[in-house]
Design a protein around this motif. Sequence first.
Motif, PDB file in Angstrom:
ATOM      1  N   SER A  59     -36.879  52.276  17.875  1.00 18.50           N
ATOM      2  CA  SER A  59     -37.819  53.071  17.060  1.00 18.50           C
ATOM      3  C   SER A  59     -38.413  54.211  17.887  1.00 18.50           C
ATOM      4  N   HIS A  60     -38.651  53.968  19.168  1.00 23.42           N
ATOM      5  CA  HIS A  60     -39.192  55.024  20.040  1.00 23.42           C
ATOM      6  C   HIS A  60     -38.123  56.086  20.326  1.00 23.42           C
ATOM      7  N   ILE A  61     -36.876  55.669  20.458  1.00 28.65           N
ATOM      8  CA  ILE A  61     -35.790  56.623  20.724  1.00 28.65           C
ATOM      9  C   ILE A  61     -35.567  57.536  19.520  1.00 28.65           C
ATOM     10  N   THR A  62     -35.602  56.956  18.313  1.00 29.76           N
ATOM     11  CA  THR A  62     -35.357  57.772  17.111  1.00 29.76           C
ATOM     12  C   THR A  62     -36.501  58.738  16.828  1.00 29.76           C
ATOM     13  N   ASP A  63     -37.667  58.483  17.398  1.00 34.10           N
ATOM     14  CA  ASP A  63     -38.819  59.356  17.182  1.00 34.10           C
ATOM     15  C   ASP A  63     -38.714  60.560  18.111  1.00 34.10           C
ATOM     16  N   GLY A  64     -37.721  61.404  17.831  1.00 37.75           N
ATOM     17  CA  GLY A  64     -37.476  62.542  18.689  1.00 37.75           C
ATOM     18  C   GLY A  64     -36.412  63.450  18.112  1.00 37.75           C
ATOM     19  N   PRO A  65     -35.763  64.257  18.931  1.00 36.11           N
ATOM     20  CA  PRO A  65     -34.766  65.222  18.457  1.00 36.11           C
ATOM     21  C   PRO A  65     -33.578  64.547  17.780  1.00 36.11           C
ATOM     22  N   GLN A  66     -32.843  65.331  17.006  1.00 39.77           N
ATOM     23  CA  GLN A  66     -31.687  64.805  16.282  1.00 39.77           C
ATOM     24  C   GLN A  66     -30.608  64.270  17.218  1.00 39.77           C
ATOM     25  N   ARG A 109     -31.052  62.474  19.822  1.00 38.22           N
ATOM     26  CA  ARG A 109     -31.397  61.077  20.108  1.00 38.22           C
ATOM     27  C   ARG A 109     -31.126  60.205  18.894  1.00 38.22           C
ATOM     28  N   ILE A 110     -31.444  60.718  17.711  1.00 35.50           N
ATOM     29  CA  ILE A 110     -31.168  59.965  16.482  1.00 35.50           C
ATOM     30  C   ILE A 110     -29.668  59.707  16.354  1.00 35.50           C
ATOM     31  N   GLN A 111     -28.865  60.716  16.703  1.00 32.37           N
ATOM     32  CA  GLN A 111     -27.417  60.578  16.563  1.00 32.37           C
ATOM     33  C   GLN A 111     -26.860  59.485  17.469  1.00 32.37           C
ATOM     34  N   LEU A 112     -27.468  59.326  18.636  1.00 29.66           N
ATOM     35  CA  LEU A 112     -27.035  58.258  19.530  1.00 29.66           C
ATOM     36  C   LEU A 112     -27.213  56.894  18.865  1.00 29.66           C
ATOM     37  N   VAL A 113     -28.315  56.730  18.158  1.00 31.16           N
ATOM     38  CA  VAL A 113     -28.578  55.464  17.458  1.00 31.16           C
ATOM     39  C   VAL A 113     -27.591  55.284  16.308  1.00 31.16           C
ATOM     40  N   VAL A 114     -27.353  56.373  15.562  1.00 35.18           N
ATOM     41  CA  VAL A 114     -26.392  56.303  14.454  1.00 35.18           C
ATOM     42  C   VAL A 114     -25.010  55.931  14.976  1.00 35.18           C
ATOM     43  N   ASP A 115     -24.583  56.572  16.053  1.00 32.44           N
ATOM     44  CA  ASP A 115     -23.244  56.335  16.610  1.00 32.44           C
ATOM     45  C   ASP A 115     -23.102  54.943  17.229  1.00 32.44           C
ATOM     46  N   SER A 116     -24.214  54.334  17.588  1.00 33.69           N
ATOM     47  CA  SER A 116     -24.167  53.025  18.252  1.00 33.69           C
ATOM     48  C   SER A 116     -23.874  51.885  17.288  1.00 33.69           C
ATOM     49  N   GLY A 117     -23.925  52.180  15.987  1.00 33.26           N
ATOM     50  CA  GLY A 117     -23.712  51.125  14.998  1.00 33.26           C
ATOM     51  C   GLY A 117     -24.948  50.285  14.737  1.00 33.26           C
ATOM     52  N   ALA A 118     -26.120  50.808  15.104  1.00 32.59           N
ATOM     53  CA  ALA A 118     -27.353  50.025  14.991  1.00 32.59           C
ATOM     54  C   ALA A 118     -27.942  50.012  13.576  1.00 32.59           C
ATOM     55  N   LEU A 119     -27.512  50.934  12.710  1.00 35.82           N
ATOM     56  CA  LEU A 119     -28.212  51.094  11.433  1.00 35.82           C
ATOM     57  C   LEU A 119     -28.127  49.862  10.537  1.00 35.82           C
ATOM     58  N   MET A 120     -26.972  49.255  10.424  1.00 34.92           N
ATOM     59  CA  MET A 120     -26.852  48.095   9.540  1.00 34.92           C
ATOM     60  C   MET A 120     -27.690  46.907  10.028  1.00 34.92           C
ATOM     61  N   PRO A 121     -27.686  46.593  11.322  1.00 36.31           N
ATOM     62  CA  PRO A 121     -28.598  45.539  11.790  1.00 36.31           C
ATOM     63  C   PRO A 121     -30.069  45.890  11.561  1.00 36.31           C
ATOM     64  N   ILE A 122     -30.414  47.171  11.710  1.00 34.02           N
ATOM     65  CA  ILE A 122     -31.793  47.582  11.461  1.00 34.02           C
ATOM     66  C   ILE A 122     -32.143  47.387   9.989  1.00 34.02           C
ATOM     67  N   VAL A 123     -31.234  47.793   9.106  1.00 32.61           N
ATOM     68  CA  VAL A 123     -31.458  47.619   7.668  1.00 32.61           C
ATOM     69  C   VAL A 123     -31.645  46.145   7.325  1.00 32.61           C
ATOM     70  N   SER A 140     -31.096  65.000  10.418  1.00 26.52           N
ATOM     71  CA  SER A 140     -30.211  65.892   9.668  1.00 26.52           C
ATOM     72  C   SER A 140     -29.797  65.253   8.351  1.00 26.52           C
ATOM     73  N   ALA A 141     -29.187  66.056   7.470  1.00 30.15           N
ATOM     74  CA  ALA A 141     -28.715  65.539   6.184  1.00 30.15           C
ATOM     75  C   ALA A 141     -27.688  64.439   6.395  1.00 30.15           C
ATOM     76  N   GLN A 142     -26.841  64.595   7.402  1.00 25.70           N
ATOM     77  CA  GLN A 142     -25.806  63.599   7.683  1.00 25.70           C
ATOM     78  C   GLN A 142     -26.427  62.302   8.215  1.00 25.70           C
ATOM     79  N   GLN A 143     -27.453  62.439   9.037  1.00 21.36           N
ATOM     80  CA  GLN A 143     -28.118  61.251   9.566  1.00 21.36           C
ATOM     81  C   GLN A 143     -28.856  60.505   8.463  1.00 21.36           C
ATOM     82  N   CYS A 144     -29.487  61.236   7.583  1.00 20.20           N
ATOM     83  CA  CYS A 144     -30.156  60.632   6.434  1.00 20.20           C
ATOM     84  C   CYS A 144     -29.135  59.883   5.571  1.00 20.20           C
TER      85      CYS A 144
END
Length: 272
Positions: A31-38, A40-54, A79-83
């Motif tokens: 949550s702290h990593i995503t609270d920043g530039p896109q 950093r958000i993309q790193l989280v998206v690419d890591s496959g973390a979104l489904m476990p977070i959901v 970004s629109a893609q990250q959303c």
Amino acid sequence: RSSDLSTVPMLAMLLQHSEPVVVLQAIWAISHITDGPQERIQLVVDSGALMPIVSMLSHESDRFRLPALKSLGCVCYGSAQQCQAAVDAGCLPPLILLLAPTMPQKIRREAIWILLNISAGSQSQIQALIDAQLAPVIVSTIGHPEPDVKKGAMLACANMATNGSFHQTCFLVECGAIHALCSSLSTDSDMPIGVLTVCLDALLTIYRSGAEHVRLGHFHGNPYVLSIAHYVGDLLLDSLVNHSDVEVRRLTFEILLLVRSYPVEELSGIEQ
């Protein structure tokens, strides 16, 4: 820091650890990593973390749900893609429960922030909100007494009306958007100017959708103008037309002109 960001893949793996305390630490770190530039958000998206977070949105404890909501809110603010990645990961359906009146305000506040960010996106993302049955939830949440939750719901509703297609805007009206937006305009004297202008612009978009109904031959007269005139009220419009903000005055004057120029006999005889 770069050393922190290099741990993102490991943090994503730790989200599925058997020890709850490890999972909790990992989700707060993300949550702290995503609270920043896109980036950093993309790193989280690419890591496959979104489904476990959901999946944590359905956790029985707010200790897990809160950082999960914060993480997803930041991703949807990217970004629109990250959303879209958050939407694709299934973040929408669990939000219905998390916006229930029995939920703590901190949970509702984070949940409505996610919806606010998605509502500012594309029409396909707005349709995802509708398909997840969240449109009526957003409209009803406008009546929430907590200012941040109420403001978020108003902006999400207004975004959906303004950015949505003709059919999406009409569906929002069916959910009670006119009444909800107008009631908030009339009861909240301390509404921020930014929220006020977005809501007034949404009412103008709704009016135009009603005019499109007439053009398509669905109605003899604009089916929404009577509701806008009734719920906004002349006294409120007369007050807002003298508002200190130029944009508020402009939007109010446009609504006032449209409502008062509509034939009285048509206002009383609008029928399908």
